[in-house]
Scaffold this active site. Structure first.
Site, PDB file in Angstrom:
ATOM      1  N   CYS A 386       0.981  -1.172  -0.096  1.00 11.94           N
ATOM      2  CA  CYS A 386      -0.240   0.207   0.079  1.00 11.94           C
ATOM      3  C   CYS A 386       0.927   1.329   0.019  1.00 11.94           C
ATOM      4  CB  CYS A 386      -1.082  -0.074   1.100  1.00 11.94           C
ATOM      5  SG  CYS A 386      -2.331   0.751   0.819  1.00 11.94           S
ATOM      6  N   HIS A 513      -3.750  -4.951   0.436  1.00 14.92           N
ATOM      7  CA  HIS A 513      -3.249  -5.466   1.663  1.00 14.92           C
ATOM      8  C   HIS A 513      -3.386  -6.967   1.873  1.00 14.92           C
ATOM      9  CE1 HIS A 513      -2.404  -1.570   4.188  1.00 14.92           C
ATOM     10  NE2 HIS A 513      -3.497  -1.226   3.388  1.00 14.92           N
ATOM     11  N   GLU A 515      -1.536  -8.953   3.518  1.00 13.94           N
ATOM     12  CA  GLU A 515      -1.726  -9.823   4.600  1.00 13.94           C
ATOM     13  C   GLU A 515      -2.913  -9.885   5.375  1.00 13.94           C
ATOM     14  OE1 GLU A 515      -0.979  -6.643   3.949  1.00 13.94           O
ATOM     15  OE2 GLU A 515      -1.240  -4.944   5.770  1.00 13.94           O
TER      16      GLU A 515
HETATM   17  N1  GLN Z   1      -1.809   6.767   2.935  1.00 14.78           N
HETATM   18  C1  GLN Z   1      -1.860   6.119   1.680  1.00 14.78           C
HETATM   19  C2  GLN Z   1      -3.227   6.191   1.077  1.00 14.78           C
HETATM   20  O1  GLN Z   1      -4.169   6.479   1.674  1.00 14.78           O
HETATM   21  C3  GLN Z   1      -1.757   4.676   1.760  1.00 14.78           C
HETATM   22  C4  GLN Z   1      -2.506   3.926   2.807  1.00 14.78           C
HETATM   23  C5  GLN Z   1      -2.195   2.607   3.261  1.00 14.78           C
HETATM   24  O2  GLN Z   1      -1.077   2.288   3.396  1.00 14.78           O
HETATM   25  N2  GLN Z   1      -3.129   1.681   3.678  1.00 14.78           N
HETATM   26  O3  GLN Z   1      -3.483   5.782  -0.030  1.00 14.78           O
END
Ligand code: GLN
Length: 554
Positions: A386, A513, A515
């Site tokens: 992410c 994600h 995970e």
């Molecule tokens: N801050 C970034 C976004 O809002 C990544 C968010 C995250 O890693 N979950 O896109």
């Protein structure tokens, strides 16, 4: 046939591992061929944990349907196959929100709306909804500790459930602590007695006591607890501290927890098949070697913020018979003090792989970019999740494609080159959680990419999201020209989901994600491959050291 429930409450102190205990019970019942469902009530007033600080609340776990939930749901998914959605985690805030909505609509026909029966009815309906989808047994965890003011409506609701459904359909499991008092050289049962009494004062007699302790409970001790707490002797279960959480279901099985629950629920089921869990624990305790991963992030001093991440890495490592060594590195500490300062490199030398996990906000970004540069240039396996994918794109744009001020509009809203930006705002997409992209999205994988190989040749996958910012395809030509490969996108190609660098041992960033979908018995492919690549790097480095110092061979 009536729905059957196991209610899990906690006493004495928090953090005894109630979620893990509930998940382990679910795991045991599943291993006997039963279908389980699991849910958690959180007594706090936030509508969901989505807005809560990771320092306060730990990780926000995301389900397929995009619910932002308590991290205990992560344990449930990792230990069982319960189908979890936003219905499986409710807070006091959510319950009240629903009630107030009904009240404003006039659904209560002018009645006075009260905790009993309206709040308790809402809670009971939520349990019935979850149990109605074909589960043999629904396990309901009540957050907090018995005695908290906020827990009372939930405890009253489960008391009523027992009243309505009868003993043969409901079991009360209470998790407590039996502390070892060093001065007296004795285990003490008094806090457990008090906690059980506290439950009794609100009309709930615990059926099974899971007693957290740091050593075995003697027969006499169990008899004493049983007598004082009014439970069967075999219902006093020693939940002894174990080095690995994967051993918890095995420990419960040994103490006969599943058999007792089934007896109380008047339910027959085949013997438990725990061979896969035994094998897992065995591999966990007998690794052939170690693999060392640096996690460069923002919330690293509070490990619960990255619970699923730590789990997924562990699953990958166990699948290769490796012991995982994680070093948490605060990203700010890797920032360059002056232009060209590369002193951060010495902090990264000893790791087999580097990972930048999800996160929000500007703090530490420059340190993450340095870590990514190091991994890219030195051929150290890199996994960006992410935020870790977004920063990988920024690093590539800056240091490979020469866009010196490339950035995300999250960190510099005025940047000339917003390689990462709020695409959903431009598209005018508004959903729950504002412009946040949440929950499961389909991703199409490019053939013959690192990603598609990891996923076993799959062309389409589904993964979970929780973020606002996206890759800006206006920069696609420039970045791919520099050698970055966009190997996964949504089917309509609007969103870029995976980037990688061909030729690098493992350099992959994903916008989702992964995970959240890794399980101990089903390690996630991207984590497994990252661990495999990192371990190869470890062996290569060890071989290089031998080459460099031939004397070491003598
Ligand atoms: N801050 C970034 C976004 O809002 C990544 C968010 C995250 O890693 N979950 O896109």
């Amino acid at each position: 046939m009536s729905a059957k429930y196991v209610f899990v409450t906690g006493g004495v102190v928090s953090s005894l591992g109630k979620g893990l205990a509930a998940a382990s019970i679910g795991c045991l019942l599943e291993s006997r061929g039963l279908r389980v469902n699991m849910m958690k009530f959180d007594p706090y007033l936030n509508v969901d944990p989505g807005t809560m600080s990771p320092f306060q609340h730990g990780e926000v776990f995301v389900t397929d349907d995009g619910a932002e939930t308590d991290l205990d749901l992560g344990h449930y998914e990792r230990f069982t196959h319960a189908p979890l959605s936003r219905d499986n985690n409710l807070t006091t805030g959510r319950i009240y929100e629903q009630i107030i909505l009904k009240e404003r609509r006039g659904d209560y026909l002018g009645k006075t709306v009260q905790v009993i029966p309206h709040v308790t009815n809402e809670i009971k309906n939520a349990m019935r909804k979850v149990s109605s989808n074909g589960a043999d047994v629904t396990i309901v965890e009540i957050g907090g500790t018995v005695g908290d003011i906020e827990s009372l409506p939930f405890l009253e609701a489960i008391r009523q459930m027992r009243q309505e459904l009868g003993r043969e359909n409901t079991v009360f499991v209470h998790l407590t602590l039996i502390p070892w008092i060093a001065a007296a050289q004795e285990l003490k049962t008094k806090p457990t007695q008090h906690s059980v009494k506290e439950l009794l004062s609100i009309g709930i007699q615990a059926d099974i006591l899971l007693c957290r302790c740091d050593r075995n409970l003697s027969r006499e001790m169990k008899q004493k607890i049983a007598a004082f707490c009014n439970v069967e002797e075999r219902a006093v279960v020693a939940a002894k501290d174990v080095p690995s959480i994967y051993e918890v279901p095995l420990g419960f099985a040994q103490e006969g927890v599943d058999a007792l629950i089934l007896k109380y629920l008047h339910k027959d089921a085949p013997e438990a098949d725990l061979s896969k869990w035994k094998d897992l624990v065995d591999r966990c305790y007998h690794p052939k070697d170690e693999v060392s991963i640096a996690i460069v992030g923002k919330y690293v001093e509070y490990e619960d913020s990255y619970k699923s991440l730590k789990e997924a890495l562990t699953h990958g490592a166990i699948s290769q018979n490796l012991k995982l060594k994680i070093t948490w590195i605060e990203a700010e500490g890797l920032e360059s003090k002056s232009p060209g300062d590369r002193s951060y490199e010495s902090q990264l030398e000893d790791f087999d792989g580097i990972l930048v996990p999800g996160g929000f906000g500007k703090r530490g970004i420059e340190g993450m970019l340095n870590a990514i540069r190091y991994a890219r240039e030195k051929q150290v396996p890199y996994f960006g999740i992410c935020l870790g994918m977004q920063t990988a794109c920024i690093e590539f744009a800056r240091n490979v494609c020469g866009l010196k001020d490339a950035n995300s509009s999250e960190f510099d809203p005025a940047t000339q080159h917003r390689v990462i930006y709020k695409l959903r705002e431009l598209l005018g997409v508004e959903e729950m959680g504002g412009t946040m992209r949440l929950g499961a999205w389909t991703c199409v994988l490019q053939e013959d990419s690192l990603a598609s190989r990891a996923y076993g040749g799959a062309t389409e996958i589904s993964e979970r999201h929780r973020h606002r910012y996206e890759f800006n395809r206006e920069y696609e030509a420039l970045l791919t020209g520099g050698g970055l490969r966009l190997s996964g996108t949504t089917p309509d190609a609007t969103y870029v989901e995976i980037v990688e660098i061909p030729g690098h041992p493992y350099f992959l960033g994903c916008q989702f994600h992964p995970e959240f979908k890794s399980k101990p018995l089903e390690p996630h492919p991207l984590f497994r491959e990252f661990i495999i690549a990192s371990y190869k790097n470890r062996l290569n480095r060890a071989a290089d050291i031998v080459k460099l110092s031939p004397k070491a061979l003598v």
